[in-house]
Design an enzyme around this catalytic site. Structure first.
Site, short mmCIF file in Angstrom:
data_model
loop_
_atom_site.label_atom_id
_atom_site.label_comp_id
_atom_site.label_asym_id
_atom_site.label_seq_id
_atom_site.Cartn_x
_atom_site.Cartn_y
_atom_site.Cartn_z
CG HIS A 155 39.84 25.81 34.81
ND1 HIS A 155 40.78 25.04 34.21
CD2 HIS A 155 40.22 27.18 34.57
CE1 HIS A 155 41.72 25.99 33.82
NE2 HIS A 155 41.18 27.11 34.05
N GLY A 203 42.08 35.09 37.39
CA GLY A 203 41.31 34.04 37.91
C GLY A 203 41.90 32.61 37.83
CG LEU A 214 47.31 31.61 36.18
CD1 LEU A 214 47.06 31.85 37.69
CD2 LEU A 214 48.65 32.27 35.86
CG HIS A 228 39.18 31.04 31.51
ND1 HIS A 228 40.27 30.88 30.24
CD2 HIS A 228 39.92 29.99 32.39
CE1 HIS A 228 41.24 30.30 30.67
NE2 HIS A 228 41.20 29.81 32.09
CD GLU A 229 39.46 30.93 36.36
OE1 GLU A 229 39.74 29.97 36.70
OE2 GLU A 229 40.23 31.78 35.53
ZN LIG Z 1 42.52 28.65 33.42
#
Ligand SMILES: [Zn+2]
Length: 169
Positions: free
Chosen positions: A135, A45, A89, A131-132
């Protein structure tokens, strides 16, 4: 395009909604897919703020060749929680066990078709979506951890200094 890492203010901004799916946005998500698949560490992702675009856009590939591109996501929590390992990442070098809703409903725009979709997600895809989506609100998975010992370190030399610094007394 490159992945922005922990410590950058970009990762802490609240991203803006997308008004219209433009050609530029379609190009952006394909570039994001490329960077997510070909990096030193592969991801499942990636959110637009992680590559410097503060817009409510993220992509996911929970299994190979199963790719999703979303804009303006909204998440409804549909049930109990579960704990599983997560990495990011933008936060290289560490993993941690994070508690998330196990079952969610996602409402978003499918960037490829420009249409609104409703997606029921359970388990791994539900975890990626949460999770995304975090962000887009300037939240990182590491924010849920308050003890350095709760991280699982796979490459200490890659762990961002600011993250280590946060736990130094
Ligand atoms: Zn992340």
């Amino acid at each position: 395009m490159k992945i922005i890492t922990y410590g950058s203010p970009m990762l802490r901004k609240k991203a803006k909604s997308v008004d219209r799916i433009t050609k530029e946005i379609k190009e952006l998500v394909f570039e994001m897919l490329n960077i997510m698949r070909t990096g030193e560490t592969k991801g499942v992702g990636l959110a637009a703020p992680q590559v410097g675009f503060s817009h409510r856009i993220f992509i996911m590939e929970p299994e190979p060749e199963s790719v999703y591109f979303f804009a303006n996501p909204e998440i409804i929590n549909l049930g109990e929680t579960e704990t599983d390992t997560e990495g990011c990442l933008s936060v290289p070098g560490v993993y941690a066990k994070i508690k998330r809703a196990k079952h969610i409903e996602l409402r978003a725009i499918n960037i490829l078709t420009g249409k609104k979709i409703i997606l029921d997600a359970i388990g791994f895809p539900a975890r990626i979506i949460q999770h995304e989506n975090d962000h887009l609100n300037g939240v990182l998975f590491t924010d849920y951890i308050d003890n350095w010992d709760d991280f699982e370190i796979y490459n200490l030399s890659k762990v961002p200094t600011q993250l280590k610094g946060r736990f130094q007394k």
